[in-house]
Design a protein around this motif. Structure first.
Motif, PDB file in Angstrom:
ATOM      1  N   GLN A 103       0.834  -1.187   0.000  1.00 29.47           N
ATOM      2  CA  GLN A 103       0.000   0.000   0.000  1.00 29.47           C
ATOM      3  C   GLN A 103       0.882   1.256   0.000  1.00 29.47           C
ATOM      4  OE1 GLN A 103      -3.893  -0.379   1.927  1.00 29.47           O
ATOM      5  NE2 GLN A 103      -3.022  -2.064   3.079  1.00 29.47           N
ATOM      6  N   GLY A 104       0.390   2.259  -0.719  1.00 31.69           N
ATOM      7  CA  GLY A 104       1.208   3.430  -0.982  1.00 31.69           C
ATOM      8  C   GLY A 104       1.409   4.367   0.184  1.00 31.69           C
ATOM      9  N   ASP A 105       1.062   3.934   1.397  1.00 31.66           N
ATOM     10  CA  ASP A 105       1.283   4.793   2.576  1.00 31.66           C
ATOM     11  C   ASP A 105       2.296   4.188   3.526  1.00 31.66           C
ATOM     12  OD1 ASP A 105      -0.149   2.679   3.616  1.00 31.66           O
ATOM     13  OD2 ASP A 105      -1.844   3.873   4.309  1.00 31.66           O
ATOM     14  N   ALA A 106       3.117   3.248   3.009  1.00 32.44           N
ATOM     15  CA  ALA A 106       4.059   2.545   3.886  1.00 32.44           C
ATOM     16  C   ALA A 106       5.481   2.642   3.350  1.00 32.44           C
ATOM     17  CB  ALA A 106       3.628   1.083   4.030  1.00 32.44           C
ATOM     18  N   PRO A 107       6.055   3.842   3.313  1.00 32.29           N
ATOM     19  CA  PRO A 107       7.376   4.018   2.698  1.00 32.29           C
ATOM     20  C   PRO A 107       8.523   3.438   3.514  1.00 32.29           C
ATOM     21  CG  PRO A 107       6.700   6.057   3.742  1.00 32.29           C
ATOM     22  CD  PRO A 107       5.510   5.123   3.825  1.00 32.29           C
ATOM     23  N   LEU A 108       8.275   3.117   4.771  1.00 36.03           N
ATOM     24  CA  LEU A 108       9.337   2.585   5.627  1.00 36.03           C
ATOM     25  C   LEU A 108       9.371   1.057   5.623  1.00 36.03           C
ATOM     26  CD1 LEU A 108       9.114   4.945   8.754  1.00 36.03           C
ATOM     27  CD2 LEU A 108      10.439   5.228   6.647  1.00 36.03           C
ATOM     28  N   THR A 109       8.610   0.419   4.731  1.00 36.47           N
ATOM     29  CA  THR A 109       8.557  -1.043   4.697  1.00 36.47           C
ATOM     30  C   THR A 109       9.909  -1.600   4.253  1.00 36.47           C
ATOM     31  OG1 THR A 109       6.222  -0.935   4.078  1.00 36.47           O
ATOM     32  CG2 THR A 109       7.350  -3.047   3.770  1.00 36.47           C
ATOM     33  N   PRO A 110      10.608  -2.349   5.106  1.00 40.65           N
ATOM     34  CA  PRO A 110      11.893  -2.930   4.699  1.00 40.65           C
ATOM     35  C   PRO A 110      11.688  -4.030   3.658  1.00 40.65           C
ATOM     36  CG  PRO A 110      11.679  -2.865   7.099  1.00 40.65           C
ATOM     37  CD  PRO A 110      10.318  -2.609   6.531  1.00 40.65           C
ATOM     38  N   ALA A 111      12.664  -4.222   2.805  1.00 41.58           N
ATOM     39  CA  ALA A 111      12.565  -5.225   1.741  1.00 41.58           C
ATOM     40  C   ALA A 111      12.320  -6.621   2.293  1.00 41.58           C
ATOM     41  CB  ALA A 111      13.837  -5.202   0.899  1.00 41.58           C
ATOM     42  N   TRP A 112      12.948  -6.947   3.434  1.00 40.94           N
ATOM     43  CA  TRP A 112      12.815  -8.316   3.948  1.00 40.94           C
ATOM     44  C   TRP A 112      11.409  -8.614   4.459  1.00 40.94           C
ATOM     45  CZ3 TRP A 112      15.973  -4.684   6.389  1.00 40.94           C
ATOM     46  CH2 TRP A 112      15.583  -4.272   7.654  1.00 40.94           C
ATOM     47  N   PHE A 113      10.633  -7.598   4.805  1.00 39.09           N
ATOM     48  CA  PHE A 113       9.242  -7.858   5.168  1.00 39.09           C
ATOM     49  C   PHE A 113       8.525  -8.538   4.005  1.00 39.09           C
ATOM     50  CE2 PHE A 113       8.097  -4.489   8.650  1.00 39.09           C
ATOM     51  CZ  PHE A 113       9.217  -4.852   9.381  1.00 39.09           C
ATOM     52  N   ILE A 114       8.712  -7.999   2.810  1.00 44.39           N
ATOM     53  CA  ILE A 114       8.029  -8.538   1.629  1.00 44.39           C
ATOM     54  C   ILE A 114       8.658  -9.858   1.199  1.00 44.39           C
ATOM     55  CG2 ILE A 114       7.383  -8.048  -0.764  1.00 44.39           C
ATOM     56  CD1 ILE A 114       7.521  -5.057  -0.031  1.00 44.39           C
ATOM     57  N   GLU A 115       9.961  -9.951   1.264  1.00 43.00           N
ATOM     58  CA  GLU A 115      10.640 -11.202   0.894  1.00 43.00           C
ATOM     59  C   GLU A 115      10.207 -12.347   1.799  1.00 43.00           C
ATOM     60  OE1 GLU A 115      14.549  -8.638  -0.577  1.00 43.00           O
ATOM     61  OE2 GLU A 115      14.608  -9.789   1.284  1.00 43.00           O
ATOM     62  N   ASP A 116      10.139 -12.107   3.114  1.00 42.56           N
ATOM     63  CA  ASP A 116       9.689 -13.137   4.049  1.00 42.56           C
ATOM     64  C   ASP A 116       8.230 -13.509   3.797  1.00 42.56           C
ATOM     65  OD1 ASP A 116      12.179 -13.001   5.180  1.00 42.56           O
ATOM     66  OD2 ASP A 116      11.542 -12.021   7.040  1.00 42.56           O
ATOM     67  N   LEU A 117       7.435 -12.509   3.437  1.00 46.17           N
ATOM     68  CA  LEU A 117       6.018 -12.742   3.184  1.00 46.17           C
ATOM     69  C   LEU A 117       5.820 -13.660   1.985  1.00 46.17           C
ATOM     70  CD1 LEU A 117       3.112 -11.801   3.961  1.00 46.17           C
ATOM     71  CD2 LEU A 117       3.379  -9.992   2.255  1.00 46.17           C
ATOM     72  N   VAL A 118       6.507 -13.380   0.904  1.00 48.43           N
ATOM     73  CA  VAL A 118       6.379 -14.200  -0.306  1.00 48.43           C
ATOM     74  C   VAL A 118       6.849 -15.631  -0.044  1.00 48.43           C
ATOM     75  CG1 VAL A 118       7.265 -14.503  -2.651  1.00 48.43           C
ATOM     76  CG2 VAL A 118       6.498 -12.251  -1.894  1.00 48.43           C
ATOM     77  N   LEU A 119       7.963 -15.771   0.649  1.00 49.97           N
ATOM     78  CA  LEU A 119       8.462 -17.116   0.961  1.00 49.97           C
ATOM     79  C   LEU A 119       7.470 -17.900   1.812  1.00 49.97           C
ATOM     80  CD1 LEU A 119      12.235 -16.385   1.727  1.00 49.97           C
ATOM     81  CD2 LEU A 119      11.308 -17.636  -0.221  1.00 49.97           C
ATOM     82  N   ALA A 120       6.863 -17.242   2.787  1.00 47.72           N
ATOM     83  CA  ALA A 120       5.905 -17.919   3.660  1.00 47.72           C
ATOM     84  C   ALA A 120       4.682 -18.387   2.889  1.00 47.72           C
ATOM     85  CB  ALA A 120       5.491 -16.988   4.800  1.00 47.72           C
ATOM     86  N   LEU A 121       4.178 -17.569   1.984  1.00 46.18           N
ATOM     87  CA  LEU A 121       3.005 -17.978   1.205  1.00 46.18           C
ATOM     88  C   LEU A 121       3.355 -19.113   0.255  1.00 46.18           C
ATOM     89  CD1 LEU A 121       0.017 -17.406   0.691  1.00 46.18           C
ATOM     90  CD2 LEU A 121       0.692 -15.792  -1.091  1.00 46.18           C
TER      91      LEU A 121
END
Length: 266
Positions: A103-121
């Motif tokens: 979402q476009g209101d989360a500029p502080l989201t670290p890359a590993w948050f998304i990487e961990d999320l994709v791996l978990a799914l």
């Protein structure tokens, strides 16, 4: 598995009109728009095949294209970011195994948050949707409580079971705790990070369902999945010394800028 990241952005926010174009000043003093900072956060994620901004507003389109983003125009009828992601996937013709909604209101989201999320799914046999959660320390929890005391809608909290499948999300601080925590002390409250990874089938089904009662009351799009008994995996991520906050209200601009300075983030 191919991964598409969609950054949904709309100009006509009820709480903060024009929010995607709000300027945020980093540690070096350089100002960049919220949508640009969110796009840069997405581009820093490894293992992603494509990043697009999805909007219905020409002002956001023009600003995003000016800094080099690919833009997908979507309709004004999208009621939330998940519906906008679903439409963007349709416009692009599908072809992705996992769709991430940053979402476009989360500029502080670290890359590993998304990487961990994709791996978990990828690794979870049942979940149709996954979303990150971050354990609050006392500083973060006190920020939530301060917002609520002052009548502001701040971040969202999440509760989940022993299998890490979501039980509920709320803009109230849940679960309740009467304990006082030091700034660096772990708490039992989890901050829901506004990122989702969907299987395309779940994303397509979501758009066909009407808005649920809980979704309407809380104003939280992910509750539509829970009300339809769609398993949603809560993936606990680690801050690794990084601070995280979404831009929900005008007052959050100063808070996020201070965090960027503290973290020496340009």
């Amino acid at each position: 598995m191919s991964v598409l990241v969609v950054i949904p952005a709309r100009y006509a926010s009820t709480r903060y009109p024009g929010k995607p174009l709000v300027a945020l000043r980093g540690a070096t003093g350089e100002s960049k728009s919220l949508i640009q900072r969110s796009w840069e956060a997405a581009k820093a994620v490894s293992g992603v095949d494509r990043v697009v901004v999805a909007t219905d507003d020409t002002r956001i389109r023009d600003a995003a294209q000016a800094f080099g983003a690919e833009v997908v125009m979507t309709s004004e009828t999208c009621r939330n970011g998940t519906e906008r992601c679903a439409e963007a996937l349709d416009v692009l013709g599908g072809g992705y195994d996992i769709v991430v909604n940053l979402q476009g209101d989360a500029p502080l989201t670290p890359a590993w948050f998304i990487e961990d999320l994709v791996l978990a799914l990828r690794d979870h046999p049942v979940a149709e949707v996954a979303t990150p959660v971050l354990r609050c320390d006392g500083r973060a929890l006190n920020g939530f409580l301060e917002d609520r005391r002052n009548g502001r809608v701040g971040g969202t909290t999440a509760v989940f079971g022993t299998n890490h499948e979501a039980l509920y999300f709320s803009k109230e601080v849940v679960p309740f705790t009467s304990h006082s925590y030091a700034a660096d002390e772990d708490t039992p409250v989890f901050h829901h990070v506004g990122v989702y990874a969907y299987r395309p089938s779940a994303l397509a089904a979501y758009s066909r369902w009407p808005v649920g009662a809980l979704e309407d009351l809380e104003g939280l799009e992910q509750l539509r999945f829970l009300e339809r008994d769609v398993p949603m995996l809560c993936v606990e991520v680690e801050a690794r010394g990084r601070q995280f906050w979404e831009l929900n209200n005008p007052e959050d601009v100063a808070r996020i800028e201070a965090m960027m300075v503290e973290m020496n983030q340009s």
